[in-house]
Design an enzyme around this catalytic site. Sequence first.
Site, PDB file in Angstrom:
ATOM      1  N   LYS A   1      55.891  -4.966  58.493  1.00 16.72           N
ATOM      2  CA  LYS A   1      54.505  -5.040  58.953  1.00 16.72           C
ATOM      3  C   LYS A   1      53.928  -6.452  58.877  1.00 16.72           C
ATOM      4  O   LYS A   1      53.364  -6.955  59.828  1.00 16.72           O
ATOM      5  CB  LYS A   1      53.635  -4.161  58.046  1.00 16.72           C
ATOM      6  CG  LYS A   1      53.020  -2.991  58.701  1.00 16.72           C
ATOM      7  CD  LYS A   1      52.128  -2.218  57.721  1.00 16.72           C
ATOM      8  CE  LYS A   1      52.653  -2.158  56.314  1.00 16.72           C
ATOM      9  NZ  LYS A   1      51.726  -2.398  55.256  1.00 16.72           N
TER      10      LYS A   1
ATOM     11  N   ARG B   1      44.233   3.017  54.760  1.00 15.61           N
ATOM     12  CA  ARG B   1      45.368   3.676  54.116  1.00 15.61           C
ATOM     13  C   ARG B   1      45.003   5.045  53.576  1.00 15.61           C
ATOM     14  O   ARG B   1      45.886   5.756  53.080  1.00 15.61           O
ATOM     15  CB  ARG B   1      45.844   2.822  52.939  1.00 15.61           C
ATOM     16  CG  ARG B   1      47.027   1.925  53.264  1.00 15.61           C
ATOM     17  CD  ARG B   1      47.179   0.971  52.099  1.00 15.61           C
ATOM     18  NE  ARG B   1      48.546   0.653  51.803  1.00 15.61           N
ATOM     19  CZ  ARG B   1      49.010  -0.601  51.793  1.00 15.61           C
ATOM     20  NH1 ARG B   1      48.237  -1.612  52.121  1.00 15.61           N
ATOM     21  NH2 ARG B   1      50.258  -0.836  51.466  1.00 15.61           N
TER      22      ARG B   1
ATOM     23  N   ARG C   1      63.509  -8.571  49.280  1.00 14.50           N
ATOM     24  CA  ARG C   1      62.257  -9.322  49.106  1.00 14.50           C
ATOM     25  C   ARG C   1      61.975  -9.548  47.621  1.00 14.50           C
ATOM     26  O   ARG C   1      61.481 -10.611  47.237  1.00 14.50           O
ATOM     27  CB  ARG C   1      61.089  -8.566  49.759  1.00 14.50           C
ATOM     28  CG  ARG C   1      59.782  -9.326  49.671  1.00 14.50           C
ATOM     29  CD  ARG C   1      58.722  -8.720  50.553  1.00 14.50           C
ATOM     30  NE  ARG C   1      58.134  -7.527  49.974  1.00 14.50           N
ATOM     31  CZ  ARG C   1      57.273  -6.723  50.612  1.00 14.50           C
ATOM     32  NH1 ARG C   1      56.931  -6.980  51.856  1.00 14.50           N
ATOM     33  NH2 ARG C   1      56.776  -5.667  50.020  1.00 14.50           N
TER      34      ARG C   1
ATOM     35  N   ARG D   1      57.849 -10.534  43.995  1.00 12.48           N
ATOM     36  CA  ARG D   1      56.570  -9.826  43.954  1.00 12.48           C
ATOM     37  C   ARG D   1      56.578  -8.811  42.831  1.00 12.48           C
ATOM     38  O   ARG D   1      57.541  -8.078  42.652  1.00 12.48           O
ATOM     39  CB  ARG D   1      56.329  -9.119  45.291  1.00 12.48           C
ATOM     40  CG  ARG D   1      55.291  -9.808  46.124  1.00 12.48           C
ATOM     41  CD  ARG D   1      55.147  -9.163  47.455  1.00 12.48           C
ATOM     42  NE  ARG D   1      54.598  -7.802  47.379  1.00 12.48           N
ATOM     43  CZ  ARG D   1      54.092  -7.169  48.435  1.00 12.48           C
ATOM     44  NH1 ARG D   1      54.058  -7.767  49.600  1.00 12.48           N
ATOM     45  NH2 ARG D   1      53.637  -5.945  48.314  1.00 12.48           N
TER      46      ARG D   1
ATOM     47  N   ARG E   1      55.588   3.279  45.594  1.00 11.61           N
ATOM     48  CA  ARG E   1      54.785   2.841  46.750  1.00 11.61           C
ATOM     49  C   ARG E   1      55.197   3.604  48.006  1.00 11.61           C
ATOM     50  O   ARG E   1      54.364   3.935  48.838  1.00 11.61           O
ATOM     51  CB  ARG E   1      54.923   1.330  46.955  1.00 11.61           C
ATOM     52  CG  ARG E   1      54.173   0.534  45.896  1.00 11.61           C
ATOM     53  CD  ARG E   1      54.546  -0.934  45.919  1.00 11.61           C
ATOM     54  NE  ARG E   1      54.230  -1.561  47.177  1.00 11.61           N
ATOM     55  CZ  ARG E   1      54.987  -2.478  47.772  1.00 11.61           C
ATOM     56  NH1 ARG E   1      56.113  -2.856  47.226  1.00 11.61           N
ATOM     57  NH2 ARG E   1      54.609  -3.013  48.896  1.00 11.61           N
TER      58      ARG E   1
HETATM   59  P1  AMP Z   1      50.638  -4.448  50.946  1.00 13.34           P
HETATM   60  O1  AMP Z   1      50.838  -5.924  50.897  1.00 13.34           O
HETATM   61  O2  AMP Z   1      49.904  -4.009  52.203  1.00 13.34           O
HETATM   62  O3  AMP Z   1      51.900  -3.652  50.730  1.00 13.34           O
HETATM   63  O4  AMP Z   1      49.659  -4.060  49.745  1.00 13.34           O
HETATM   64  C1  AMP Z   1      50.009  -4.354  48.411  1.00 13.34           C
HETATM   65  C2  AMP Z   1      49.130  -3.572  47.448  1.00 13.34           C
HETATM   66  O5  AMP Z   1      47.738  -3.917  47.665  1.00 13.34           O
HETATM   67  C3  AMP Z   1      49.177  -2.062  47.606  1.00 13.34           C
HETATM   68  O6  AMP Z   1      50.288  -1.483  46.939  1.00 13.34           O
HETATM   69  C4  AMP Z   1      47.844  -1.671  46.974  1.00 13.34           C
HETATM   70  O7  AMP Z   1      47.895  -1.787  45.554  1.00 13.34           O
HETATM   71  C5  AMP Z   1      46.909  -2.771  47.473  1.00 13.34           C
HETATM   72  N1  AMP Z   1      46.311  -2.425  48.771  1.00 13.34           N
HETATM   73  C6  AMP Z   1      46.523  -3.039  49.973  1.00 13.34           C
HETATM   74  N2  AMP Z   1      45.814  -2.476  50.956  1.00 13.34           N
HETATM   75  C7  AMP Z   1      45.116  -1.451  50.376  1.00 13.34           C
HETATM   76  C8  AMP Z   1      44.230  -0.454  50.864  1.00 13.34           C
HETATM   77  N3  AMP Z   1      43.890  -0.395  52.165  1.00 13.34           N
HETATM   78  N4  AMP Z   1      43.716   0.427  49.974  1.00 13.34           N
HETATM   79  C9  AMP Z   1      44.027   0.370  48.680  1.00 13.34           C
HETATM   80  N5  AMP Z   1      44.898  -0.507  48.158  1.00 13.34           N
HETATM   81  C10 AMP Z   1      45.443  -1.415  48.980  1.00 13.34           C
END
Ligand code: AMP
Length: 185
Positions: A13, A88, A127, A133, A144
Amino acid sequence: MHIVLMGPPGAGKGTQAKIISEKLHIPHISTGDIFRSNVGAGTTLGNEAKKYLDAGEYVPDSITNGMVRDRLAQADAINGFLLDGYPRTLNQIHELDSMLKSLGQTLDLVIEIVADTDVVVQRLTARAAQEGRSDDGADVMRHRLDVYAEQTAPITKVYGERGLVRQVDGIGTVAEVTDRIMAHL
Ligand code: AMP
């Protein structure tokens, strides 16, 4: 163009969002990136969000929605945006509807990158080795993916009923996946 990009962690993504937003000259708005930069800078928002990120849990809507509302109101988002990682949850869909309404805008398209669990686990493992990370460790990673399946997959159903979703196969080279996405735009 107001676009939402969806897909499980590890589906590519973030990579695709950067490329597509440059091609379309619209900002790439990643809630994950905004959270990570706030955690890195030690802001109040970052300190609140950190424990959720580290555990692979969603940051509460009470924090996330306000952050996105502020970001979408910024000048560079006036002619469109590509949202990566938001909405989300069902509540976030309704919040986004309300944000767009108050900005006089509508959502044009939801692109869902689809990828097999085995492939995304492989990518996330790679990654973890490259970027270190804190949420890419094996247990948190699996959590996740479960959280995505439980909470986020139903969102594609809601947007699907509105006729907005286009599914794109996430398996292939970066350029191949970009071409598949661009074919819908
Ligand atoms: P990502 O980089 O999109 O995988 O997001 C990493 C982390 O950020 C997720 O595992 C959540 O802890 C938090 N996060 C990102 N976007 C959201 C969202 N829309 N709602 C809640 N938590 C989020």
